[in-house]
Scaffold this motif. Structure first.
Motif, PDB file in Angstrom:
ATOM      1  N   THR A 165      44.953  56.921   2.168  1.00  0.00           N
ATOM      2  CA  THR A 165      46.283  57.613   1.351  1.00  0.00           C
ATOM      3  C   THR A 165      47.289  56.567   1.343  1.00  0.00           C
ATOM      4  OG1 THR A 165      47.131  58.672   3.335  1.00  0.00           O
ATOM      5  CG2 THR A 165      45.763  59.864   2.115  1.00  0.00           C
ATOM      6  N   GLY A 166      47.960  56.814   0.315  1.00  0.00           N
ATOM      7  CA  GLY A 166      49.251  55.884   0.139  1.00  0.00           C
ATOM      8  C   GLY A 166      50.276  56.136   1.375  1.00  0.00           C
ATOM      9  N   HIS A 167      51.095  55.156   1.773  1.00  0.00           N
ATOM     10  CA  HIS A 167      51.964  55.312   2.611  1.00  0.00           C
ATOM     11  C   HIS A 167      53.490  55.394   2.215  1.00  0.00           C
ATOM     12  CE1 HIS A 167      49.545  54.380   6.369  1.00  0.00           C
ATOM     13  NE2 HIS A 167      48.722  54.453   5.392  1.00  0.00           N
ATOM     14  N   LEU A 168      54.021  56.524   2.381  1.00  0.00           N
ATOM     15  CA  LEU A 168      55.520  56.768   1.794  1.00  0.00           C
ATOM     16  C   LEU A 168      56.579  56.495   2.965  1.00  0.00           C
ATOM     17  CD1 LEU A 168      57.452  57.367  -0.641  1.00  0.00           C
ATOM     18  CD2 LEU A 168      56.948  59.694  -0.048  1.00  0.00           C
TER      19      LEU A 168
ATOM     20  N   ARG B 143      59.920  53.726  -0.229  1.00  0.00           N
ATOM     21  CA  ARG B 143      58.886  52.576  -0.264  1.00  0.00           C
ATOM     22  C   ARG B 143      57.454  53.248  -0.328  1.00  0.00           C
ATOM     23  NH1 ARG B 143      58.290  47.166   0.539  1.00  0.00           N
ATOM     24  NH2 ARG B 143      56.267  46.811   0.693  1.00  0.00           N
ATOM     25  N   LEU B 144      56.696  52.894  -1.314  1.00  0.00           N
ATOM     26  CA  LEU B 144      55.448  53.377  -1.572  1.00  0.00           C
ATOM     27  C   LEU B 144      54.352  52.368  -1.433  1.00  0.00           C
ATOM     28  CD1 LEU B 144      53.492  55.775  -1.799  1.00  0.00           C
ATOM     29  CD2 LEU B 144      54.266  55.740  -4.135  1.00  0.00           C
ATOM     30  N   ASP B 145      53.541  52.249  -0.414  1.00  0.00           N
ATOM     31  CA  ASP B 145      52.471  51.358  -0.112  1.00  0.00           C
ATOM     32  C   ASP B 145      51.132  52.009  -0.553  1.00  0.00           C
ATOM     33  OD1 ASP B 145      53.779  48.661   0.611  1.00  0.00           O
ATOM     34  OD2 ASP B 145      54.684  49.996   2.084  1.00  0.00           O
ATOM     35  N   LEU B 146      50.294  51.249  -1.493  1.00  0.00           N
ATOM     36  CA  LEU B 146      49.101  51.980  -1.864  1.00  0.00           C
ATOM     37  C   LEU B 146      47.844  51.108  -1.220  1.00  0.00           C
ATOM     38  CD1 LEU B 146      49.796  53.147  -5.510  1.00  0.00           C
ATOM     39  CD2 LEU B 146      50.090  54.309  -3.194  1.00  0.00           C
ATOM     40  N   PRO B 147      46.770  51.394  -0.571  1.00  0.00           N
ATOM     41  CA  PRO B 147      45.872  50.699  -0.049  1.00  0.00           C
ATOM     42  C   PRO B 147      44.598  50.311  -1.110  1.00  0.00           C
ATOM     43  CG  PRO B 147      45.576  53.120   0.663  1.00  0.00           C
ATOM     44  CD  PRO B 147      46.878  52.942  -0.096  1.00  0.00           C
ATOM     45  N   VAL B 148      44.181  49.197  -1.060  1.00  0.00           N
ATOM     46  CA  VAL B 148      43.413  48.721  -1.871  1.00  0.00           C
ATOM     47  C   VAL B 148      41.697  49.279  -1.408  1.00  0.00           C
ATOM     48  CG1 VAL B 148      42.110  46.748  -2.428  1.00  0.00           C
ATOM     49  CG2 VAL B 148      44.507  46.440  -2.464  1.00  0.00           C
ATOM     50  N   VAL B 149      41.005  49.716  -2.276  1.00  0.00           N
ATOM     51  CA  VAL B 149      39.709  50.372  -1.996  1.00  0.00           C
ATOM     52  C   VAL B 149      38.774  49.437  -1.994  1.00  0.00           C
ATOM     53  CG1 VAL B 149      38.188  52.298  -2.124  1.00  0.00           C
ATOM     54  CG2 VAL B 149      40.658  52.666  -2.413  1.00  0.00           C
ATOM     55  N   GLN B 150      39.040  48.938  -3.163  1.00  0.00           N
ATOM     56  CA  GLN B 150      37.727  47.917  -3.572  1.00  0.00           C
ATOM     57  C   GLN B 150      38.319  46.772  -4.208  1.00  0.00           C
ATOM     58  OE1 GLN B 150      34.580  49.621  -6.038  1.00  0.00           O
ATOM     59  NE2 GLN B 150      33.102  48.471  -4.913  1.00  0.00           N
ATOM     60  N   ILE B 151      37.556  45.535  -4.280  1.00  0.00           N
ATOM     61  CA  ILE B 151      38.045  44.372  -5.258  1.00  0.00           C
ATOM     62  C   ILE B 151      36.647  44.026  -6.095  1.00  0.00           C
ATOM     63  CG2 ILE B 151      39.023  42.037  -5.174  1.00  0.00           C
ATOM     64  CD1 ILE B 151      40.715  42.908  -2.898  1.00  0.00           C
ATOM     65  N   ARG B 152      36.990  43.566  -7.239  1.00  0.00           N
ATOM     66  CA  ARG B 152      35.736  43.202  -7.798  1.00  0.00           C
ATOM     67  C   ARG B 152      36.250  42.029  -8.916  1.00  0.00           C
ATOM     68  NH1 ARG B 152      32.916  47.392  -9.653  1.00  0.00           N
ATOM     69  NH2 ARG B 152      34.129  48.699  -8.681  1.00  0.00           N
ATOM     70  N   ASP B 153      35.222  41.212  -9.407  1.00  0.00           N
ATOM     71  CA  ASP B 153      35.528  40.151 -10.576  1.00  0.00           C
ATOM     72  C   ASP B 153      34.881  40.486 -11.855  1.00  0.00           C
ATOM     73  OD1 ASP B 153      37.317  38.252  -9.074  1.00  0.00           O
ATOM     74  OD2 ASP B 153      35.253  37.843  -7.487  1.00  0.00           O
ATOM     75  N   LEU B 154      35.818  40.451 -12.877  1.00  0.00           N
ATOM     76  CA  LEU B 154      35.385  40.696 -14.364  1.00  0.00           C
ATOM     77  C   LEU B 154      35.272  39.503 -15.004  1.00  0.00           C
ATOM     78  CD1 LEU B 154      36.563  43.604 -13.118  1.00  0.00           C
ATOM     79  CD2 LEU B 154      37.446  43.743 -15.556  1.00  0.00           C
TER      80      LEU B 154
ATOM     81  N   LEU C 224      47.078  36.259  -7.383  1.00  0.00           N
ATOM     82  CA  LEU C 224      47.478  36.502  -5.991  1.00  0.00           C
ATOM     83  C   LEU C 224      46.566  35.454  -5.612  1.00  0.00           C
ATOM     84  CD1 LEU C 224      47.943  40.136  -5.168  1.00  0.00           C
ATOM     85  CD2 LEU C 224      49.701  38.283  -5.830  1.00  0.00           C
ATOM     86  N   ARG C 225      47.079  34.670  -4.442  1.00  0.00           N
ATOM     87  CA  ARG C 225      46.277  33.575  -3.822  1.00  0.00           C
ATOM     88  C   ARG C 225      45.267  34.585  -2.823  1.00  0.00           C
ATOM     89  NH1 ARG C 225      50.382  30.952  -1.079  1.00  0.00           N
ATOM     90  NH2 ARG C 225      51.213  30.155  -3.123  1.00  0.00           N
ATOM     91  N   ASP C 226      45.470  35.458  -2.097  1.00  0.00           N
ATOM     92  CA  ASP C 226      44.857  35.989  -0.989  1.00  0.00           C
ATOM     93  C   ASP C 226      44.697  37.419  -1.689  1.00  0.00           C
ATOM     94  OD1 ASP C 226      44.931  33.946   0.722  1.00  0.00           O
ATOM     95  OD2 ASP C 226      46.931  34.371   1.084  1.00  0.00           O
ATOM     96  N   ASP C 227      43.539  38.228  -1.276  1.00  0.00           N
ATOM     97  CA  ASP C 227      43.302  39.540  -1.517  1.00  0.00           C
ATOM     98  C   ASP C 227      44.222  40.283  -0.777  1.00  0.00           C
ATOM     99  OD1 ASP C 227      41.442  38.827  -3.311  1.00  0.00           O
ATOM    100  OD2 ASP C 227      39.609  39.224  -2.248  1.00  0.00           O
ATOM    101  N   PRO C 228      44.774  41.225  -1.340  1.00  0.00           N
ATOM    102  CA  PRO C 228      45.695  42.257  -0.564  1.00  0.00           C
ATOM    103  C   PRO C 228      44.908  43.198  -0.002  1.00  0.00           C
ATOM    104  CG  PRO C 228      46.120  42.804  -2.947  1.00  0.00           C
ATOM    105  CD  PRO C 228      45.103  41.823  -2.766  1.00  0.00           C
ATOM    106  N   ALA C 229      45.726  43.976   1.179  1.00  0.00           N
ATOM    107  CA  ALA C 229      44.926  45.070   1.674  1.00  0.00           C
ATOM    108  C   ALA C 229      45.850  46.188   1.221  1.00  0.00           C
ATOM    109  CB  ALA C 229      45.267  45.200   3.070  1.00  0.00           C
ATOM    110  N   SER C 230      46.854  46.186   0.743  1.00  0.00           N
ATOM    111  CA  SER C 230      47.546  47.087   0.074  1.00  0.00           C
ATOM    112  C   SER C 230      48.887  46.328  -0.998  1.00  0.00           C
ATOM    113  CB  SER C 230      48.403  48.083   1.046  1.00  0.00           C
ATOM    114  OG  SER C 230      49.344  47.297   1.710  1.00  0.00           O
ATOM    115  N   LEU C 231      49.247  47.415  -1.897  1.00  0.00           N
ATOM    116  CA  LEU C 231      50.226  46.842  -2.689  1.00  0.00           C
ATOM    117  C   LEU C 231      51.246  47.813  -2.957  1.00  0.00           C
ATOM    118  CD1 LEU C 231      47.997  45.432  -5.855  1.00  0.00           C
ATOM    119  CD2 LEU C 231      49.265  43.961  -4.261  1.00  0.00           C
TER     120      LEU C 231
END
Ligand SMILES: *Cc1c(COP(=O)(O)O)cnc(C)c1O
Length: 351
Positions: A3-6, A223-234, A300-307
Motif C-alpha cells: 500500500t502507499g504510505h501517507l 506526503r504520499l509515497d507509492l511503492p513500485v510493484v513491477q518495472i518493464r522495458d518498452l 532515472l539513473r536507478d530503479d526506485p523502490a517507491s515514488l
C-alpha cells in the motif's frame, strides 16, 4: 508492503495554525470536518488543542462524536449542519454545539434541548446555509436572548482577494449583525487573508491548516509515497494501460505503482500528473486504473523502490491543478488503503 504510505506532519499543521492565528487578534478556531480534510480529525484536533485552539468545527454530528472522544471535555465542538432531525441524542451525549441555520432548526433545538448551547448561521449571499434577512428579522430577538455562542456567516469568493462579492458580504454581515453583543465570525482561510475587517471575534480556518491554497505561506502537511510493484522495458511504439491512451515515443522504462482511483488518485490525472524521485519528476503515463498507475522512469539513473505523489515538489494544489480540481478534493479523497503515519508531534498525549 504494497500500500502507499501517507505521512501526515502534525507539526506542520500546528505551525500553520500558529501562522494563521498570528494574522489576527481574534479567536482562531479550527475546521476539522470530513475527518480533518482527510488527514484524521482526532489526531489533528488533539495536536491543535495543544497549540491553544479551543473551538473545533465539524460538518455533521456523527463527526463531532468522534472528535469529542479524541479531545475530552475541554474543547467546544460545533456542528455546521446544525440540529437535524435525529441529532438530539448525539448532540446531548457528546456535548456538541449545533450552528442553527433555519427557523425549523431553531424551533427544534429550543424544543428538544432548551438549555443546550447553540450558534447561528446567517446567509449573506452564498445561498447555501443560513437564515436570510426576513427570517433573521423574525427570530433575532428571541434567539439572541438565549445567548448563542456565535453568529456566523460564510463567504463564497474569499479565495479571490479582489472579488466584489467579498466587500458585499462583509457589508451585508454588518447590516445583519451590527449592534448585537454575541461574538461574530465571517472568515474561513480565504477571509482571514483579506485583512482585519473580515476577522470580527473569531476566524474559522480549514484548508490553510492542511497546507492548501489560498494560504500561500502554508507548510506542506501530507506526503504520499507509492511503492513500485513491477518495472518493464518498452520498445518505441508500445502502448500502456486501458484504452491505449499512451504510446512510447522512445525506448521506455516503465514502473507500475500500487495506487489508483480507488485510493482517491483521480482518473482525470491520467497522462497529466508526475511522480517524483526526490526532485526529479517522472510522468504518469496511461490511464489511472483502480489499484495501479504506470510511470515513465526512463530518465532515472536507478530503479526506485517507491515514488512520491505528494511531497514538497508536488503539493496538493499542484496535483489538484493536474487533475483539474482543488486541493480540498485531493485531501478529502485520500484513500483508506494507505498506511498512515503521523509525524512531527512532540509527544502523543499531554506535554
Ligand atoms: C469549510 C468551512 C470553513 C473552512 O473553510 P476553508 O476554506 O477550508 O478555510 C469555515 N466555515 C464554514 C461554514 C465552512 O463550511
Amino acid at each position: 508492503m504494497s500500500t502507499g504510505h501517507l505521512t501526515i506532519d502534525l507539526g506542520a499543521i500546528a505551525a500553520n495554525w500558529r501562522s494563521l492565528n498570528a494574522l489576527t487578534s481574534c479567536e482562531t478556531a479550527a475546521v476539522i470536518k470530513a475527518d480533518g480534510y482527510g488527514l484524521g480529525a482526532g489526531r489533528v484536533a488533539a495536536a491543535l488543542a495543544k497549540q491553544g485552539a479551543r473551538i473545533f468545527y465539524v460538518a455533521v454530528a456523527e463527526e463531532g462524536a468522534v472528535v469529542r472522544d479524541a479531545l475530552g471535555e475541554r474543547a467546544q465542538i460545533r456542528v455546521l449542519t446544525g440540529h437535524m432531525k435525529g441529532d438530539t441524542k448525539l448532540l446531548a451525549d457528546h456535548n456538541l454545539t449545533p450552528i442553527l441555520s433555519s427557523i425549523d432548526q431553531i424551533d427544534r433545538h429550543f424544543q428538544e434541548l432548551p438549555d443546550h448551547p447553540f450558534g447561528l448561521q446567517l446567509d449573506t449571499g452564498m445561498n447555501r446555509l443560513g437564515l436570510e434577512w426576513d427570517d433573521w428579522a423574525k427570530v433575532a430577538e428571541p434567539a439572541l436572548r438565549r445567548k448563542p455562542v456565535i453568529v456566523m456567516s460564510h463567504m463564497a469568493c474569499a479565495d479571490e482577494a479582489d472579488h466584489p462579492m467579498n466587500p458585499y458580504q462583509l457589508d451585508v454581515f454588518h447590516q445583519m449583525t451590527d449592534g448585537i453583543t454575541t461574538p461574530r465570525s465571517l472568515a474561513a482561510t480565504g477571509g482571514m487573508l483579506l485583512g482585519a475587517d473580515y476577522h470580527f471575534d473569531e476566524c474559522r480556518p480549514g484548508i490553510g491548516l492542511y497546507g492548501g491554497l489560498p494560504f500561500q505561506g502554508a507548510r506542506p502537511v501530507a506526503r504520499l509515497d507509492l511503492p513500485v510493484v513491477q518495472i518493464r522495458d518498452l520498445t518505441e511504439g508500445e502502448v500502456v494501460g486501458y484504452g491505449n491512451s499512451w504510446q512510447a515515443e522512445r525506448p521506455t522504462r516503465l514502473a507500475t505503482l500500487s495506487a489508483g482511483y480507488a485510493d482517491g488518485l483521480l482518473r482525470s490525472a491520467s497522462n497529466r500528473a508526475s511522480l517524483w524521485a526526490g526532485n526529479r519528476p517522472c510522468p504518469l503515463v496511461g490511464r489511472v486504473s483502480m489499484d495501479l498507475i504506470t510511470v515513465d522512469i526512463t530518465d532515472l539513473r536507478d530503479d526506485p523502490a517507491s515514488l512520491a505523489l505528494l511531497s514538497p515538489e508536488q503539493t496538493v494544489d499542484d496535483l489538484a491543478r493536474a487533475a483539474g480540481t482543488i486541493g480540498y478534493e485531493i485531501l478529502t479523497g485520500l484513500g483508506a488503503r494507505y498506511t498512515r503515519r503521523y509525524a512531527g508531534e512532540a509527544s502523543r498525549f499531554g506535554g
